[in-house]
Write a protein that holds these residues in place. Structure first.
Motif, PDB file in Angstrom:
ATOM      1  N   TRP A   1     -29.038  33.472 -14.754  1.00 10.64           N
ATOM      2  CA  TRP A   1     -27.927  33.161 -13.856  1.00 10.64           C
ATOM      3  C   TRP A   1     -28.361  32.358 -12.633  1.00 10.64           C
ATOM      4  O   TRP A   1     -27.533  31.794 -11.918  1.00 10.64           O
ATOM      5  CB  TRP A   1     -27.219  34.446 -13.400  1.00 10.64           C
ATOM      6  CG  TRP A   1     -28.127  35.420 -12.676  1.00 10.64           C
ATOM      7  CD1 TRP A   1     -28.808  36.446 -13.207  1.00 10.64           C
ATOM      8  CD2 TRP A   1     -28.417  35.427 -11.266  1.00 10.64           C
ATOM      9  NE1 TRP A   1     -29.533  37.137 -12.266  1.00 10.64           N
ATOM     10  CE2 TRP A   1     -29.301  36.531 -11.042  1.00 10.64           C
ATOM     11  CE3 TRP A   1     -28.036  34.647 -10.178  1.00 10.64           C
ATOM     12  CZ2 TRP A   1     -29.799  36.839  -9.779  1.00 10.64           C
ATOM     13  CZ3 TRP A   1     -28.530  34.958  -8.925  1.00 10.64           C
ATOM     14  CH2 TRP A   1     -29.398  36.049  -8.729  1.00 10.64           C
ATOM     15  N   GLN A   2     -29.668  32.312 -12.389  1.00  5.34           N
ATOM     16  CA  GLN A   2     -30.150  31.627 -11.187  1.00  5.34           C
ATOM     17  C   GLN A   2     -30.154  30.107 -11.369  1.00  5.34           C
ATOM     18  O   GLN A   2     -30.321  29.602 -12.476  1.00  5.34           O
ATOM     19  CB  GLN A   2     -31.563  32.115 -10.847  1.00  5.34           C
ATOM     20  CG  GLN A   2     -31.588  33.554 -10.359  1.00  5.34           C
ATOM     21  CD  GLN A   2     -32.985  34.000 -10.007  1.00  5.34           C
ATOM     22  OE1 GLN A   2     -33.895  33.964 -10.848  1.00  5.34           O
ATOM     23  NE2 GLN A   2     -33.156  34.430  -8.759  1.00  5.34           N
ATOM     24  N   ALA A   3     -29.942  29.419 -10.273  1.00  5.07           N
ATOM     25  CA  ALA A   3     -29.829  27.964 -10.306  1.00  5.07           C
ATOM     26  C   ALA A   3     -31.166  27.312 -10.594  1.00  5.07           C
ATOM     27  O   ALA A   3     -32.235  27.839 -10.236  1.00  5.07           O
ATOM     28  CB  ALA A   3     -29.301  27.456  -8.966  1.00  5.07           C
ATOM     29  N   GLU A   4     -31.074  26.159 -11.239  1.00  4.90           N
ATOM     30  CA  GLU A   4     -32.274  25.354 -11.447  1.00  4.90           C
ATOM     31  C   GLU A   4     -32.750  24.806 -10.101  1.00  4.90           C
ATOM     32  O   GLU A   4     -31.952  24.478  -9.222  1.00  4.90           O
ATOM     33  CB  GLU A   4     -31.977  24.192 -12.395  1.00  4.90           C
ATOM     34  CG  GLU A   4     -31.579  24.591 -13.796  1.00  4.90           C
ATOM     35  CD  GLU A   4     -32.756  25.196 -14.568  1.00  4.90           C
ATOM     36  OE1 GLU A   4     -33.914  24.990 -14.150  1.00  4.90           O
ATOM     37  OE2 GLU A   4     -32.498  25.879 -15.576  1.00  4.90           O
ATOM     38  N   GLY A   5     -34.035  24.707  -9.954  1.00  8.96           N
ATOM     39  CA  GLY A   5     -34.600  24.259  -8.691  1.00  8.96           C
ATOM     40  C   GLY A   5     -34.142  22.871  -8.283  1.00  8.96           C
ATOM     41  O   GLY A   5     -33.891  22.614  -7.103  1.00  8.96           O
TER      42      GLY A   5
ATOM     43  N   ASP B   1     -23.273  33.218 -18.151  1.00  4.39           N
ATOM     44  CA  ASP B   1     -23.686  34.199 -19.166  1.00  4.39           C
ATOM     45  C   ASP B   1     -23.071  35.564 -18.913  1.00  4.39           C
ATOM     46  O   ASP B   1     -23.747  36.616 -18.982  1.00  4.39           O
ATOM     47  CB  ASP B   1     -25.216  34.316 -19.209  1.00  4.39           C
ATOM     48  CG  ASP B   1     -25.879  33.065 -19.757  1.00  4.39           C
ATOM     49  OD1 ASP B   1     -25.173  32.275 -20.426  1.00  4.39           O
ATOM     50  OD2 ASP B   1     -27.075  32.870 -19.509  1.00  4.39           O
ATOM     51  N   GLY B   2     -21.756  35.569 -18.568  1.00  6.15           N
ATOM     52  CA  GLY B   2     -21.048  36.827 -18.358  1.00  6.15           C
ATOM     53  C   GLY B   2     -21.267  37.449 -17.003  1.00  6.15           C
ATOM     54  O   GLY B   2     -20.722  38.526 -16.715  1.00  6.15           O
ATOM     55  N   VAL B   3     -22.038  36.809 -16.131  1.00 11.58           N
ATOM     56  CA  VAL B   3     -22.330  37.341 -14.807  1.00 11.58           C
ATOM     57  C   VAL B   3     -21.643  36.446 -13.759  1.00 11.58           C
ATOM     58  O   VAL B   3     -21.732  35.219 -13.841  1.00 11.58           O
ATOM     59  CB  VAL B   3     -23.852  37.380 -14.544  1.00 11.58           C
ATOM     60  CG1 VAL B   3     -24.143  37.842 -13.116  1.00 11.58           C
ATOM     61  CG2 VAL B   3     -24.542  38.277 -15.549  1.00 11.58           C
TER      62      VAL B   3
ATOM     63  N   VAL C   1     -22.423  38.994  -7.884  1.00  8.87           N
ATOM     64  CA  VAL C   1     -21.418  39.750  -7.145  1.00  8.87           C
ATOM     65  C   VAL C   1     -20.486  40.458  -8.116  1.00  8.87           C
ATOM     66  O   VAL C   1     -20.329  40.051  -9.276  1.00  8.87           O
ATOM     67  CB  VAL C   1     -20.585  38.832  -6.218  1.00  8.87           C
ATOM     68  CG1 VAL C   1     -21.429  38.331  -5.061  1.00  8.87           C
ATOM     69  CG2 VAL C   1     -19.990  37.669  -6.988  1.00  8.87           C
ATOM     70  N   ALA C   2     -19.879  41.539  -7.621  1.00 11.49           N
ATOM     71  CA  ALA C   2     -19.021  42.377  -8.458  1.00 11.49           C
ATOM     72  C   ALA C   2     -17.570  41.947  -8.325  1.00 11.49           C
ATOM     73  O   ALA C   2     -16.801  42.513  -7.535  1.00 11.49           O
ATOM     74  CB  ALA C   2     -19.187  43.834  -8.065  1.00 11.49           C
ATOM     75  N   VAL C   3     -17.185  40.889  -9.058  1.00 13.71           N
ATOM     76  CA  VAL C   3     -15.787  40.452  -9.102  1.00 13.71           C
ATOM     77  C   VAL C   3     -15.403  40.294 -10.568  1.00 13.71           C
ATOM     78  O   VAL C   3     -16.265  40.248 -11.465  1.00 13.71           O
ATOM     79  CB  VAL C   3     -15.567  39.123  -8.364  1.00 13.71           C
ATOM     80  CG1 VAL C   3     -15.905  39.258  -6.889  1.00 13.71           C
ATOM     81  CG2 VAL C   3     -16.409  38.011  -8.988  1.00 13.71           C
TER      82      VAL C   3
END
Length: 729
Positions: A6-10, A34-36, A75-77
């Motif tokens: 889920w983290q951004a590419e540099g 990816d569902g997150v 985040v939880a949304v």
């Protein structure tokens, strides 16, 4: 530690921090990966960042990915929604609303009509608009820049940092909704051109308010609707056929009509209090303002505008201008604006190479650069440019209740070779010199104005003999309502400047105009152009000593008011300003303490009253059946006489003696026997003349065997014009 999915590419993080990300809305804000659900934000100077919903529910902490202020986190949304951040550093905490968590404001129909070039509400869609959107107050910004790599909104509120608020690109229209920002926010656009170069900051082409020069930023306007009280005027306006209605125009440069004691400008409100009553009392029907669109350079008089949608800040805010128009309407005065769609200045903050390319202007300097004024020429063939200018015209009519636009420099638009030598211009597709694209634009804007605003009108300042300028578009004309009669102005001023002893040899200067007087619907203009740049004032154009100069000018103005066509007189000439006009100072109002100057003012007031009250003088201004020569050939005495007529109205005889020789017992053929009352005598003592005349009236006696059924013997004062109205028994 390995990077999670889920983290951004540099490279994307680096691109955001460098202000080079190609699609900020696809990366920043709230996204499902990816569902997150992931939040990404760029908040310079923040060391911590916590996300909340608008109602205050904490969604979680975001983690720094770059020391410049890039954060991201899960985040939880369960759905997209607006986000608020609490940012913090050693100096304290502050709130930031995430513009990238909001959807688009513009819709698919906007995209369609903008792309087609047929959108007629662009001024409600592009520019800056304060609004409530998705539960929060803020401002929506939108701008056309199809060739830009990035467009950002910048201002003091984000430290003019173009990395902070890059906009969403939708088919060349860039938009973003920025929460919290509202009325009075100062902004510009930072644009990265197609070659990656950051351009000079640009003012908003659709800005409705701008900073006072020399500052050049745009301002988010107050969205509060103006409360108009001119309904009665607008309803009556819709019923007028202006060709058969009096139209006497007072042309004004707002910055120099009158000044405050300290030399500063009057405000729009002060002009409403002082200018409007003066012009109404003088009997005019319309005020015409030299361009009031925002412009950087005072000596341009507004004819090189950089903010077509913004009333200039020199005199106040847009609501102040609306109050001025409203006051004029309540006083029975229409308002005409000079409008400049022909060209624009090349100031760096303006339209020139707006997105790094020739966007509003032609790329070819043979078509896109004006050699006379060192300005850029609009690319009228580009549908977005035609739409921009058409929308601007409609904007003034709708938002400010304007009654007419006088379109500047139409001739320069119509001819591809205007002010160009052979080889310096590009022929049209037929090999001719007509600018077919400009013709189509003018036809379009005129047709739209007349269709949407009953009683409104368009006036062309067109200095050539282009056919059908004021003919309707369905008949192949340009579609203007009126055209300035430059030939009348040139011929008659040339005649009046001659020594009276020589005038007999130039009699045709006054009669030639009737050859073409009905080829267009004409306005007779004695405008600002005739009293600047060394041309002197109207008074100074007249020959002779002081008395003769005043007598000549009085006779000339009455000649013009008796001649077929609508009337226009530039400010100051109504009281015979002695010096030519200078935009940097007020008119010489102290001259009114002198009898000849006050007399001239009284004459213009009385001419307006006669013109408005006598149907014969206005109902057939634009039709040949309203005019008939009585004596066009007395060049030996420099006397002319003609009849003005209208169906069902008493006729008016206009007779002028343009030598300083009084003529007693001058015989004039008349159409009707009986009493003819002297409505105007420019030699009257009331006007500081010699106070000679016909004791208020003449009697025409029946004659037989003549072309006319009656004849009168008239006393013609020297250098004077008379209006004689038939009085039925």
């Amino acid at each position: 530690m390995s990077k999670e999915n889920w983290q951004a590419e540099g490279w994307e993080v680096e691109a955001v921090v460098a202000g080079r990300h190609p699609n900020a809305f696809a990366f920043l804000g709230l996204h499902q990966v990816d569902g997150v659900w992931v939040l990404r934000a760029f908040v310079p100077h923040a060391e911590t960042l916590t996300a909340f919903t608008l109602d205050g529910k904490e969604l979680g902490h975001l983690y720094p990915r770059h020391a410049a202020g890039f954060f991201e986190g899960k985040v939880a949304v369960d759905q997209p929604q607006p986000i608020r951040y609490r940012a913090g550093n050693a100096g304290g905490d502050w709130d930031v609303f995430d513009p990238y968590s909001f959807g688009p404001v513009l819709g698919p129909m906007d995209d369609y009509y903008i792309g087609e070039g047929s959108h007629l509400r662009l001024f409600d869609k592009l520019g800056a608009h304060e609004m409530e959107f998705e539960g929060i107050h803020g401002t929506h910004f939108a701008v056309w820049a199809p060739n830009a790599q990035r467009v950002s909104v910048v201002g003091p509120w984000n430290n003019w940092d173009g990395r902070r608020h890059p906009m969403r690109n939708r088919q060349g229209i860039w938009e973003v909704f920025i929460p919290v920002l509202g009325t009075g926010t100062i902004y510009k656009y930072e644009i990265v051109g197609p070659n990656g170069q950051v351009l000079p900051l640009k003012a908003d082409p659709f800005a409705r308010q701008a900073e006072l020069r020399p500052r050049t930023a745009s301002i988010v306007p107050d969205p509060t609707p103006f409360t108009w009280t001119d309904q009665k005027y607008m309803e009556e306006r819709a019923t007028h056929d202006w060709r058969r209605t009096p139209m006497s125009i007072y042309e004004v440069h707002l910055g120099s009509w009158r000044r405050r004691p300290d030399g500063s400008f009057l405000s729009y409100d002060q002009l409403a209090e002082q200018l409007v009553p003066y012009v109404a009392d003088m009997g005019y029907t319309h005020l015409e303002f030299l361009p009031i669109s925002e412009h950087p350079f005072d000596p341009s008089w507004g004819y090189q505008p950089t903010g077509l949608f913004a009333p200039t800040a020199r005199f106040g805010d847009p609501a102040g201008f609306a109050r001025l128009v409203n006051a004029a309407h309540e006083a029975g005065l229409g308002v005409i604006l000079d409008w400049v769609p022909a060209h624009f200045p090349t100031d760096a903050h303006g339209l020139s190479h707006f997105d790094g390319t020739a966007l509003y202007e032609h790329a070819d300097p043979r078509q896109g650069f004006h050699p006379d004024w060192n300005t850029a020429i609009y690319n009228f063939g580009r549908k977005e440019v035609s739409s921009f200018l058409t929308n601007n015209a409609l904007f003034w009519f709708e938002k400010f209740h304007i009654d007419g636009l006088r379109v500047d420099a139409v001739a320069s638009m119509l001819y591809l070779d205007y002010s160009r030598q052979p080889g310096e211009w590009v022929p049209n597709k037929h090999g001719g010199n007509q600018n077919l694209e400009a013709v189509a634009f003018l036809q379009r804007v005129n047709a739209e104005v007349y269709a949407q605003f009953p009683g409104a009108f368009m006036i062309a300042e067109e200095s050539t003999s282009w056919p059908g300028v004021s003919a309707p578009t369905f008949a192949g004309g340009l579609g203007f309502g009126f055209k300035w009669n430059m030939g009348f102005m040139n011929d008659t001023l040339r005649y009046m400047s001659r020594n009276p002893i020589h005038r007999r040899f130039h009699h045709n200067d006054l009669t030639f105009g009737m050859v073409y007087a009905y080829s267009e619907n004409f306005v007779l203009p004695l405008s600002h152009d005739e009293v600047v740049h060394g041309k002197g004032s109207l008074l100074n154009k007249m020959p002779g000593d002081d008395w003769q100069q005043f007598a000549n000018l009085r006779a000339y103005l009455a000649f013009m008011w008796g001649y077929p066509g609508k009337k226009l007189l530039f400010m100051g000439q109504e009281f015979a300003q002695r010096e030519e006009w200078a935009e940097g100072k007020a008119l010489d109002w102290w001259l009114l303490d002198s009898a000849p100057h006050e007399g001239m003012r009284r004459l213009v007031s009385d001419l307006n009253a006669a013109y408005r009250s006598l149907p014969a003088l206005h109902e057939r201004d634009c039709e040949p059946d309203g005019f008939e020569w009585v004596n066009a050939n007395d060049h030996a005495n420099s006397v002319l006489a003609w009849l003005r007529k209208a169906p069902g109205a008493d006729p008016v005889l206009v007779i002028t003696n343009l030598t300083p020789v009084p003529r007693s017992g001058y015989k004039v053929p008349m159409p009707l026997a009986g009493r003819w009352v002297e409505r105007i005598n420019t030699d009257a003592g009331w006007y500081a003349g010699g106070n000679t005349g016909n004791q208020g009236a003449v009697v025409a006696k029946a004659v037989e065997g003549r072309h006319w059924s009656a004849e009168a013997e008239i006393y013609l004062p020297p250098l004077a014009t008379l209006f004689l109205k038939f009085e039925p028994e």
